[in-house]
Scaffold this active site. Structure first.
Site, PDB file in Angstrom:
ATOM      1  N   SER A   1      69.485  32.468 128.940  1.00 25.29           N
ATOM      2  CA  SER A   1      70.388  32.502 127.718  1.00 25.29           C
ATOM      3  C   SER A   1      70.392  31.389 126.931  1.00 25.29           C
ATOM      4  O   SER A   1      69.237  30.855 126.459  1.00 25.29           O
ATOM      5  CB  SER A   1      71.904  32.931 128.413  1.00 25.29           C
TER       6      SER A   1
ATOM      7  N   ASP B   1      70.125  44.260 125.924  1.00 26.55           N
ATOM      8  CA  ASP B   1      70.810  43.120 125.680  1.00 26.55           C
ATOM      9  C   ASP B   1      71.132  43.091 124.261  1.00 26.55           C
ATOM     10  O   ASP B   1      70.373  43.409 123.566  1.00 26.55           O
ATOM     11  CB  ASP B   1      69.890  42.026 125.965  1.00 26.55           C
TER      12      ASP B   1
ATOM     13  N   HIS C   1      73.048  41.685 128.353  1.00 30.76           N
ATOM     14  CA  HIS C   1      72.617  40.143 128.407  1.00 30.76           C
ATOM     15  C   HIS C   1      72.842  39.429 129.838  1.00 30.76           C
ATOM     16  O   HIS C   1      72.120  38.924 130.153  1.00 30.76           O
ATOM     17  CB  HIS C   1      73.368  39.448 127.394  1.00 30.76           C
ATOM     18  N   ASP C   2      74.077  39.991 130.489  1.00 31.17           N
ATOM     19  CA  ASP C   2      74.154  39.455 131.818  1.00 31.17           C
ATOM     20  C   ASP C   2      73.407  40.092 132.988  1.00 31.17           C
ATOM     21  O   ASP C   2      73.736  39.691 133.918  1.00 31.17           O
ATOM     22  CB  ASP C   2      75.696  39.801 132.464  1.00 31.17           C
TER      23      ASP C   2
END
Length: 365
Positions: A145, A309, A342-343
């Site tokens: 990230s 994402d 994204h996680d």
């Protein structure tokens, strides 16, 4: 955790890229494993926006870290082999100097007197930390990230400082959608009545602004595909009052917002969020005097993304991989089928363990 937390004193004074400096600055960091005799097994992890130095526990009596499954003896980042370093980012509120730290000139929190922060500043402070440990070159640089962008900021300033890189869920710059999300988060914090131009207190905390910022963030951290599986409409319940929480996904957002709201300083959030939006790796990659193209000496890189994402879509990983390939870096780009958005690098243990483990095992012993 306190027994394992170390402090590195930054040079006095530490100058920032966009002007200004701080005195008596520190980085809070932790390490795992042992540095070998020639100091050639160092692996630096650069964190996401809200993460801290506690990436993994140091034993059974320690608390789990934010990347617990990834780091430790016999895991993907095997601490029997690697000397792992992770610092709380400069500018954060997790032990390193940031806007909520006392200004040594007056003893009061810096607040908005803290210098404008960039990812280049975070990268520079991280290199100084590693150099203080006698590490002349990192064997591997790891950044998920924001950490992935910081990794590129590091290489733009120190193009020969790492031999290998793992860049996860990131890219050379934030796309407009991601900037829009973070802009709304910043606005919600600043417009909270208790924010008071940065002069809030523990008793008058910008709670609602921080909660709303976190909820906005959660919309972009996970994916609609995952939520469709996790939150069937059949689980909805009668609200306690009109327009109160009714749907499971509302409870999920409320839970995560309440967990986060008092664990992160609002101004630190603003500074780090803006630093992400300011960073433009394309400027380094495509300028006439491109440092990345002229001087980068990265032997290999693993670039990982997820097809779900929203914050850093796969085209950004493909763009990064293309740039690295153009400077003769051996690149393996993987776009996973993880549905957690994204996680995914935090929760899809099997997929990301396999990717990272396979890559690191193929590096020289």
């Amino acid at each position: 955790m306190a027994n394992y937390l170390k402090l590195f004193k930054l040079p006095d004074s530490f100058n920032f890229r966009r002007g200004g400096h701080i005195k008596q600055g520190v980085l809070a960091y932790e390490t795992w494993g042992e540095l070998n005799a020639d100091k050639s097994n160092a692996l630096l992890i650069l964190t996401g926006l809200s993460a801290d130095s506690h990436a993994a526990s140091h034993g059974e009596k320690d608390t789990d870290g934010w990347w617990e499954y990834m780091i430790g003896p016999g895991t993907a980042i095997d601490t029997n082999r690697w000397f792992v370093i992770c610092a709380s980012s400069l500018g954060s509120c997790k032990g390193s100097t940031g806007p909520c730290s006392p200004n040594p000139d007056n003893g009061q929190p810096y607040r908005f007197d803290f210098p404008d922060l960039t990812l280049e500043d975070i990268a520079k402070s991280s290199v100084l930390l590693c150099q203080s440990l006698g590490i002349e070159q990192l064997e591997c640089l790891v950044g998920p990230s924001m950490g992935g962008m910081t990794a590129m900021a590091l290489l733009a300033q120190y193009p020969t400082y790492a031999r290998h890189m793992i860049n996860i869920a990131s890219g050379l710059a934030s796309p407009p959608f991601s900037t829009a999300i973070r802009s709304l988060q910043r606005e919600s914090i600043i417009k909270d009545v208790n924010f008071n131009k940065g002069y809030y207190s523990a008793q008058q905390w910008p709670t609602e602004g921080m909660k709303f910022a976190r909820k906005i963030g959660m919309l972009s951290y996970r994916s609609a595909e995952e939520w469709r599986e996790r939150f069937p409409r059949s689980l909805k319940r009668a609200p306690n009052s009109p327009f109160d929480i009714e749907f499971p996904v509302e409870s999920y957002l409320e839970h995560h917002a309440n967990r986060f709201v008092h664990t992160f300083d609002p101004i630190s959030y603003l500074y780090l969020s803006r630093a992400m939006d300011w960073f433009d790796g394309n400027a380094y990659a495509h300028s006439e005097s491109s440092v990345l193209k002229a001087q980068l000496k990265l032997d290999s890189a693993l670039v990982i993304g997820a097809h779900t994402d929203l914050l850093f879509p796969p085209y950004l990983q493909e763009q990064l991989a293309k740039l690295l390939s153009s400077v003769k870096t051996e690149v393996n780009a993987i776009i996973t089928d993880s549905i957690q958005g994204h996680d995914a690098f935090l929760v899809d243990h099997t997929t990301f363990t396999d990717c990272v483990s396979d890559y690191l095992q193929n590096l020289r012993s």
